[in-house]
Design a protein around this motif. Sequence first.
Motif, PDB file in Angstrom:
ATOM      1  N   ASP A   1       0.832  -1.205   0.000  1.00  0.00           N
ATOM      2  CA  ASP A   1       0.000   0.000   0.000  1.00  0.00           C
ATOM      3  C   ASP A   1       0.871   1.261   0.000  1.00  0.00           C
ATOM      4  O   ASP A   1       2.102   1.200  -0.064  1.00  0.00           O
ATOM      5  N   ARG A   2       0.219   2.413   0.096  1.00  0.00           N
ATOM      6  CA  ARG A   2       0.932   3.693   0.019  1.00  0.00           C
ATOM      7  C   ARG A   2       1.921   3.889   1.154  1.00  0.00           C
ATOM      8  O   ARG A   2       2.851   4.698   1.053  1.00  0.00           O
ATOM      9  N   ASP A   3       1.712   3.161   2.274  1.00  0.00           N
ATOM     10  CA  ASP A   3       2.603   3.291   3.424  1.00  0.00           C
ATOM     11  C   ASP A   3       3.671   2.206   3.461  1.00  0.00           C
ATOM     12  O   ASP A   3       4.440   2.116   4.421  1.00  0.00           O
ATOM     13  N   GLY A   4       3.679   1.372   2.440  1.00  0.00           N
ATOM     14  CA  GLY A   4       4.682   0.313   2.399  1.00  0.00           C
ATOM     15  C   GLY A   4       4.297  -0.941   3.153  1.00  0.00           C
ATOM     16  O   GLY A   4       5.134  -1.830   3.331  1.00  0.00           O
TER      17      GLY A   4
ATOM     18  N   PHE B   1      10.397  -4.932   8.161  1.00  0.00           N
ATOM     19  CA  PHE B   1      11.588  -4.773   7.325  1.00  0.00           C
ATOM     20  C   PHE B   1      11.187  -4.296   5.929  1.00  0.00           C
ATOM     21  O   PHE B   1      11.809  -3.398   5.363  1.00  0.00           O
ATOM     22  N   LEU B   2      10.151  -4.916   5.381  1.00  0.00           N
ATOM     23  CA  LEU B   2       9.670  -4.535   4.052  1.00  0.00           C
ATOM     24  C   LEU B   2       9.191  -3.087   4.060  1.00  0.00           C
ATOM     25  O   LEU B   2       9.504  -2.308   3.146  1.00  0.00           O
ATOM     26  N   ARG B   3       8.440  -2.730   5.104  1.00  0.00           N
ATOM     27  CA  ARG B   3       7.929  -1.361   5.194  1.00  0.00           C
ATOM     28  C   ARG B   3       9.077  -0.355   5.296  1.00  0.00           C
ATOM     29  O   ARG B   3       9.045   0.720   4.680  1.00  0.00           O
ATOM     30  N   ARG B   4      10.126  -0.729   6.043  1.00  0.00           N
ATOM     31  CA  ARG B   4      11.271   0.172   6.209  1.00  0.00           C
ATOM     32  C   ARG B   4      12.003   0.363   4.875  1.00  0.00           C
ATOM     33  O   ARG B   4      12.395   1.493   4.529  1.00  0.00           O
ATOM     34  N   VAL B   5      12.172  -0.713   4.116  1.00  0.00           N
ATOM     35  CA  VAL B   5      12.813  -0.591   2.802  1.00  0.00           C
ATOM     36  C   VAL B   5      11.985   0.325   1.907  1.00  0.00           C
ATOM     37  O   VAL B   5      12.525   1.197   1.213  1.00  0.00           O
ATOM     38  N   TYR B   6      10.663   0.153   1.941  1.00  0.00           N
ATOM     39  CA  TYR B   6       9.794   0.997   1.112  1.00  0.00           C
ATOM     40  C   TYR B   6       9.885   2.459   1.563  1.00  0.00           C
ATOM     41  O   TYR B   6       9.962   3.368   0.726  1.00  0.00           O
TER      42      TYR B   6
ATOM     43  N   SER C   1      12.914   3.943   0.215  1.00  0.00           N
ATOM     44  CA  SER C   1      12.831   4.088  -1.242  1.00  0.00           C
ATOM     45  C   SER C   1      12.032   5.312  -1.659  1.00  0.00           C
ATOM     46  O   SER C   1      12.168   5.789  -2.789  1.00  0.00           O
ATOM     47  N   GLN C   2      11.186   5.837  -0.746  1.00  0.00           N
ATOM     48  CA  GLN C   2      10.367   7.008  -1.058  1.00  0.00           C
ATOM     49  C   GLN C   2      11.024   8.323  -0.650  1.00  0.00           C
ATOM     50  O   GLN C   2      10.497   9.401  -0.940  1.00  0.00           O
ATOM     51  N   MET C   3      12.168   8.237   0.044  1.00  0.00           N
ATOM     52  CA  MET C   3      12.883   9.467   0.392  1.00  0.00           C
ATOM     53  C   MET C   3      13.411  10.125  -0.876  1.00  0.00           C
ATOM     54  O   MET C   3      13.844   9.432  -1.799  1.00  0.00           O
ATOM     55  N   PRO C   4      13.385  11.469  -0.942  1.00  0.00           N
ATOM     56  CA  PRO C   4      13.807  12.165  -2.169  1.00  0.00           C
ATOM     57  C   PRO C   4      15.172  11.723  -2.676  1.00  0.00           C
ATOM     58  O   PRO C   4      15.375  11.575  -3.885  1.00  0.00           O
TER      59      PRO C   4
END
Length: 828
Positions: A158-161, A534-539, A542-545
């Motif tokens: 989802d949008r929040d990873g 862990f997956l959410r943290r990677v996502y 990945s969304q940081m500028p």
Amino acid sequence: MESKIESKLPENLKGLAELAYNYWWTWSRTAMRLWEVVDKENWAEYKNPVKLLLETPKERLEELASDDDFLNLYELIMNRFNSYMTPESTWFSINYPKWDKPIVYLCMEYGISKSLPIYSGGLGILAGDHVKTASDLGLPFIAIGLLYKHGYFKQEIDRDGMQIEVFPEYKIEEMPLKPILKENGEPLLVEVPIEDRFVYARAFEVNVGRVKLYLLDTDVKENSKDDRTICDYLYNAELDKRIKQEILLGIGGMRLLKALNIKPGVIHLNEGHPAFANLQRIAWYMEEGLTFLQALSFVRSTTVFTTHTPVPAGHDRFPIKEVEKRLEKFLEGFDKEKFMELGREGDQFNMTLLSIRTSSHVNGVSKLHAEVSKKMWKDLWKGVPLDEIPIEGITNGVHTHTWLQKDLKRLFDRYIGKSWREYPNIQGIWYAVERIPNEELWKAHLKAKREFIEVLRRKIKQRNERLGIDEPLPDIDENALIIGFARRFATYKRATLLLSDLERLKKIVNNPKRPVYIVYGGKAHPMDKAGKEFLRRVYEISQMPEFKGKIIIFENYDMGSARAMVAGVDVWLNTPRRPLEASGTSGMKAGLNGVLNLSVYDGWWVEGYNGRNGWVIGDETYEPESEADDPKDAQRLYELLEMEVIPTYYENRDKWISMMKENIKTIAPRFSTHRMVKEYMDRFYSRAMGNGITFERDNYQVTREIAAWKEKVMRSWDKVKIESIITYNASEAEIIVNLDGLTPDDVKVEIYCGVTSEGYYIEKPHIQELRHPEELGNGRWKYAYEGNALKNLGHPCWHYAIRVYPHHEKLSHKFLLGLIKWKSFFEH
């Protein structure tokens, strides 16, 4: 009666029906091109020829029936298929011409193709490659599994990873499988005793080349509403459903064979999930008149067991009362305790223990994993030195034709010759990789990268459309360095190790002269909250500028995307905590395609790394790692990227390509399932089959003899004792052994000595058997020794001991019973 597909096919294309229902096409790129010509979009989305043909309008099929180019391709494929299915000879028929019984392989999951979604990860993919290779080699091989209505989940992010699990319901009529019918045309139903009733399972047949894969499913009207859902989900988290699935796989699998009049010669349990199969076999042999111990002896002699799990928590354990409850009807008329004892571990029933205790041939899936498994289960062989515990190592492999990128196949054909196709495990063939011009190998690699980037962008586009995200797709330069990390998001695999120093990583990926892309794929288990985090943290990162478009996650990593990714990145990253990676086959797939491994020294990489074909993160040691080692490994990972990987890729292309060639030369043959299955055949299957022939002969005479001998040993063993060791000088000794009711023919008595390390552990012991004992009466025997084995007696670095253990020439391993007695020369 014609099927729906057959009825709509033009007469000159009837062969498409048979081809669609045989997964041989999954390892024929030319056959896949045939399906792509029929309907490119449908094929790209589903990779399912049955669904494709069902949905293709009859008019399109008629059009193809008069298209000369298509007909030429069709004829080529059908000729290859028919030649494959009816060979004049095979490796098996040449090497084992007198073999007349099938090898039956049971596994909880199979990764045959994206279109048969009954797999979750490495275990299933390995099983699928095993089946395909058994077909290639011509083994009389039968595989058994379960058909899951919803399969394993499809992953959405989802949008929040956060990972969202979606369980689609698959339509059986659209899958490349067929129901098994009785002579009257009705579905064959297998009766499986569960709790106080029979649960009925229908059976399906899947053709994988020359191999039959049979799948069981309980969704039939004869069952209760609850029983119909047993096979709804792979690895059902409910305790009740999980036990029932494993009963269905094991006991149901054996009953299916009986219904089909198939008598197996060898049973191969791939992991502990199907181990109930051996309870059924024991019960049947008891019904034929054998005692429990006799039946167990026969079943054990013909069973192979492969364990894939290097951590105790990964082995199936159920409360023993729950297992007893679900085996209630099955155990009627038998001594329940004897059956339960085979898996008992305190108040738990351990499926791995059941597997080991009913198998004569046990293996881990790499050399290191075999050593880890010996330590894990050493209490089953108390007192037996680790190096003599009967767990062997047969390292996993990958099915070359399934995982090798098509342009590399053409390149290999041109410069190696086509012999690699039939003999991918022969090392010498692959030396010819050096003949490939660097520019041609690089050109093929860049094409694989472009194809992967296209798959990646398509997946991202689909996700953006689903979530209503309006942003440009990542613009990935095929000439830039791409690092791939794709595996299950379990915490021990340390997906975030590369992300532990974001400032340092920012400089790495954003260097305009040497850009780096990092692509993550993989699922977390639905119940694994830490893995999901862990997956959410990677996502999130990945969304940081500073990382947008440079660190990329794509959702729902499956066999289709795996094929593209293992060939379409430059570096395959693997960061588990040692020794928690039992084997790891994704790195083998990458290496086969010339992708360089950057991995912790664990699993298969311990055997695969040679200093010239990739890199090791951290130390080249077997020492176990903990969370405290993470910072050190992260530091080493960054150093390797900054000092070796990135500079070599951008500044020394010739060296990089040289490493690619070294990679292919060393990994392609050694880590092929052709090597692996031949190893199983030569080391395990042939021995187990030989055992079965010997043990069954003359109304199970040898089986009865072995069982009687075991009973005799068990009665006396507690009283067996090495009473004394008397040394006269550095070349003579006298040993008194009390064998109680046993004779010297029932045991071996040995001197065991060598240089000690870590206590009394002796790495390379000298072992000498003592023979010709003198009877002293009352069960006591005197063994005399004369020789030079005692020359270092008294030296502080040497250890000397006498050991005695049961021996029978027809045991498959000298320590199969796990019994041994010791006495040191220095004990008083």
